[in-house]
Design a protein around this motif. Sequence first.
Motif, short mmCIF file in Angstrom:
data_model
loop_
_atom_site.label_atom_id
_atom_site.label_comp_id
_atom_site.label_asym_id
_atom_site.label_seq_id
_atom_site.Cartn_x
_atom_site.Cartn_y
_atom_site.Cartn_z
N LEU A 39 -14.32 26.41 25.95
CA LEU A 39 -15.08 25.13 25.81
C LEU A 39 -16.51 25.51 25.35
CD1 LEU A 39 -13.89 23.26 28.97
CD2 LEU A 39 -13.24 22.80 26.34
N ILE A 40 -16.95 26.72 25.97
CA ILE A 40 -18.53 27.13 25.79
C ILE A 40 -18.46 27.47 24.22
CG2 ILE A 40 -20.24 28.92 26.14
CD1 ILE A 40 -19.30 28.75 29.00
N ARG B 38 -8.66 18.56 32.41
CA ARG B 38 -9.68 18.89 33.54
C ARG B 38 -8.74 18.57 34.65
NH1 ARG B 38 -13.97 17.36 31.75
NH2 ARG B 38 -14.06 15.34 32.68
N GLU B 39 -8.32 17.30 34.65
CA GLU B 39 -7.47 16.77 35.76
C GLU B 39 -6.16 17.46 35.91
OE1 GLU B 39 -6.66 14.58 38.79
OE2 GLU B 39 -8.57 14.44 37.72
N VAL B 40 -5.52 18.08 34.79
CA VAL B 40 -4.31 19.04 35.25
C VAL B 40 -4.69 20.27 35.89
CG1 VAL B 40 -2.48 19.94 34.09
CG2 VAL B 40 -3.05 17.87 33.14
N VAL B 41 -5.64 20.76 35.40
CA VAL B 41 -6.48 21.99 35.94
C VAL B 41 -6.50 21.74 37.65
CG1 VAL B 41 -8.18 23.72 36.29
CG2 VAL B 41 -7.31 22.85 34.08
N GLU C 279 2.56 20.08 31.24
CA GLU C 279 1.64 19.13 31.26
C GLU C 279 0.12 19.56 30.46
OE1 GLU C 279 -0.64 15.42 33.97
OE2 GLU C 279 1.01 16.60 34.30
N TYR C 280 -0.15 20.58 31.11
CA TYR C 280 -1.54 21.40 30.57
C TYR C 280 -1.42 21.93 29.13
CZ TYR C 280 -4.97 25.08 30.71
OH TYR C 280 -6.27 25.44 30.27
N THR C 281 -0.32 22.35 29.02
CA THR C 281 -0.04 22.93 27.36
C THR C 281 -0.07 21.69 26.42
OG1 THR C 281 1.48 24.69 28.19
CG2 THR C 281 1.40 23.74 25.85
N ARG C 282 0.55 20.66 26.71
CA ARG C 282 0.54 19.35 25.89
C ARG C 282 -0.86 18.68 25.70
NH1 ARG C 282 5.31 18.20 24.23
NH2 ARG C 282 7.29 18.93 24.98
N SER C 283 -1.46 18.69 27.00
CA SER C 283 -2.86 18.04 26.94
C SER C 283 -3.71 18.87 25.97
CB SER C 283 -3.27 18.04 28.52
OG SER C 283 -3.59 19.04 28.94
N VAL C 284 -3.85 20.32 26.34
CA VAL C 284 -4.46 20.97 25.57
C VAL C 284 -4.23 21.07 23.99
CG1 VAL C 284 -4.95 23.56 24.69
CG2 VAL C 284 -4.86 22.97 27.14
N ILE C 285 -2.91 20.78 23.60
CA ILE C 285 -2.76 20.51 22.08
C ILE C 285 -3.20 19.24 21.58
CG2 ILE C 285 -0.86 20.45 20.47
CD1 ILE C 285 0.64 22.69 22.18
N ASP C 286 -2.66 18.39 22.31
CA ASP C 286 -2.63 16.93 21.58
C ASP C 286 -4.17 16.25 22.11
OD1 ASP C 286 -0.19 17.10 21.23
OD2 ASP C 286 0.73 16.35 23.05
N ASP C 287 -4.85 16.67 23.18
CA ASP C 287 -6.32 16.17 23.43
C ASP C 287 -7.37 17.17 23.32
OD1 ASP C 287 -7.39 13.86 24.52
OD2 ASP C 287 -7.66 14.64 26.37
N GLU C 288 -7.36 18.06 23.98
CA GLU C 288 -8.61 18.94 24.27
C GLU C 288 -8.70 19.55 22.81
OE1 GLU C 288 -10.54 20.89 27.80
OE2 GLU C 288 -8.72 21.92 27.41
N TRP C 289 -7.87 20.01 22.08
CA TRP C 289 -8.40 20.54 20.85
C TRP C 289 -8.92 19.56 20.03
CZ3 TRP C 289 -6.58 25.30 22.18
CH2 TRP C 289 -6.83 26.29 21.08
N LYS C 290 -8.73 18.24 19.99
CA LYS C 290 -9.54 17.15 19.38
C LYS C 290 -10.89 17.12 19.78
CE LYS C 290 -5.13 14.79 18.35
NZ LYS C 290 -4.72 13.67 18.40
N THR C 291 -10.91 17.05 21.30
CA THR C 291 -12.45 17.01 21.79
C THR C 291 -13.36 18.23 21.42
OG1 THR C 291 -11.46 17.69 24.02
CG2 THR C 291 -11.47 15.48 23.41
N MET C 292 -12.64 19.42 21.36
CA MET C 292 -13.38 20.57 21.26
C MET C 292 -13.92 20.31 19.77
SD MET C 292 -11.64 23.88 23.15
CE MET C 292 -10.22 23.73 22.11
N ALA C 293 -13.17 20.00 18.89
CA ALA C 293 -13.77 19.72 17.54
C ALA C 293 -15.22 19.16 17.49
CB ALA C 293 -12.77 19.06 16.46
N GLY D 247 -17.02 19.47 20.50
CA GLY D 247 -17.92 20.29 21.02
C GLY D 247 -18.00 19.82 22.58
N GLU D 248 -16.81 18.97 22.82
CA GLU D 248 -16.55 18.19 24.35
C GLU D 248 -15.17 18.83 25.00
OE1 GLU D 248 -16.51 14.05 23.35
OE2 GLU D 248 -18.58 14.25 22.42
N SER D 249 -15.10 18.75 26.24
CA SER D 249 -13.83 18.91 27.06
C SER D 249 -13.26 17.49 27.07
CB SER D 249 -14.18 19.48 28.22
OG SER D 249 -14.90 18.52 29.27
N SER D 250 -11.82 17.89 27.66
CA SER D 250 -10.94 16.86 27.71
C SER D 250 -10.94 16.35 29.26
CB SER D 250 -9.59 16.96 27.24
OG SER D 250 -8.50 16.22 27.76
#
Length: 259
Positions: free
Chosen positions: A180-181, A138-141, A115-129, A131-134
């Motif tokens: 994220l930083i 964060r909930e999976v962590v 779940e962490y891996t898919r959320s990073v690939i599908d969601d957080e990589w887009k939000t990092m573009a 400059g934001e976190s997902s």
Amino acid sequence: MQFAQWLLYNISAIPLCIMIVVVSGAFSVTGLLIVRRYVPNHRLKTHHDIAGPIFATLGVVYAVLLAFVVVIAWQSFNESNVNVEKEANRLTDLVRDSGPFAQPFKDEMNKLASEYTRSVIDDEWKTMARGESSPRTREVVRKIEALYDGYSPRTDTERIFFAESIRKLNELCELRRSRLIDSKIGIHPVLWLVLILGAITTISFTYFFGSENFNAQIMMVVLLSTLLALILFTILVFDFPFTGDVSVSPQAFKEMLKY
């Protein structure tokens, strides 16, 4: 979102590069035409003995500054890429080290890692573009942390693997925070101001030279401005490693899905 990151996020690399080069070339030619309109060629030639050494010194100083910033930007980009690989490796280690633990801990850890891996690939990589976190990641962590907080090792083997897993979990969280930083903190605006003013000063200094062949001088000024524009563009695309066409890939996490 910083202005430099906004440019990378909203404009593709090739159009952005062309835009920077065209603006730089237009500025350099316009300035040269204005100077030559009001200052005759023979008057400019009288300053060559003084302008030449000063321009050489200016060029060396600015070249050193550009080289320094390019190296720093590339090192930061490369370090971000290495940290992503480390983060994926730590997640893989957590899955592997959960083997000695009792059920249902092991299955839950495998599920959360996926779940962490898919959320990073599908969601957080887009939000990092941007400059934001997902929030999803964060909930999976938090779920992974709660899983380890609620587990009590029962054997010596479990205690050894549990202690090692906690260490790797802390490293995973630290690497994510670093990622994220890195996604939102680039070169300081003051340094960008110095780089841009330095380029303007360097190009403007060429106006103090008079050439009998005015077309040749225009060509040389355009080539100089193009070179400076390309270097500044290189710094820009490496400034935010998770934004734009030239960015760190989530390939390390995609490989995690095959594990």
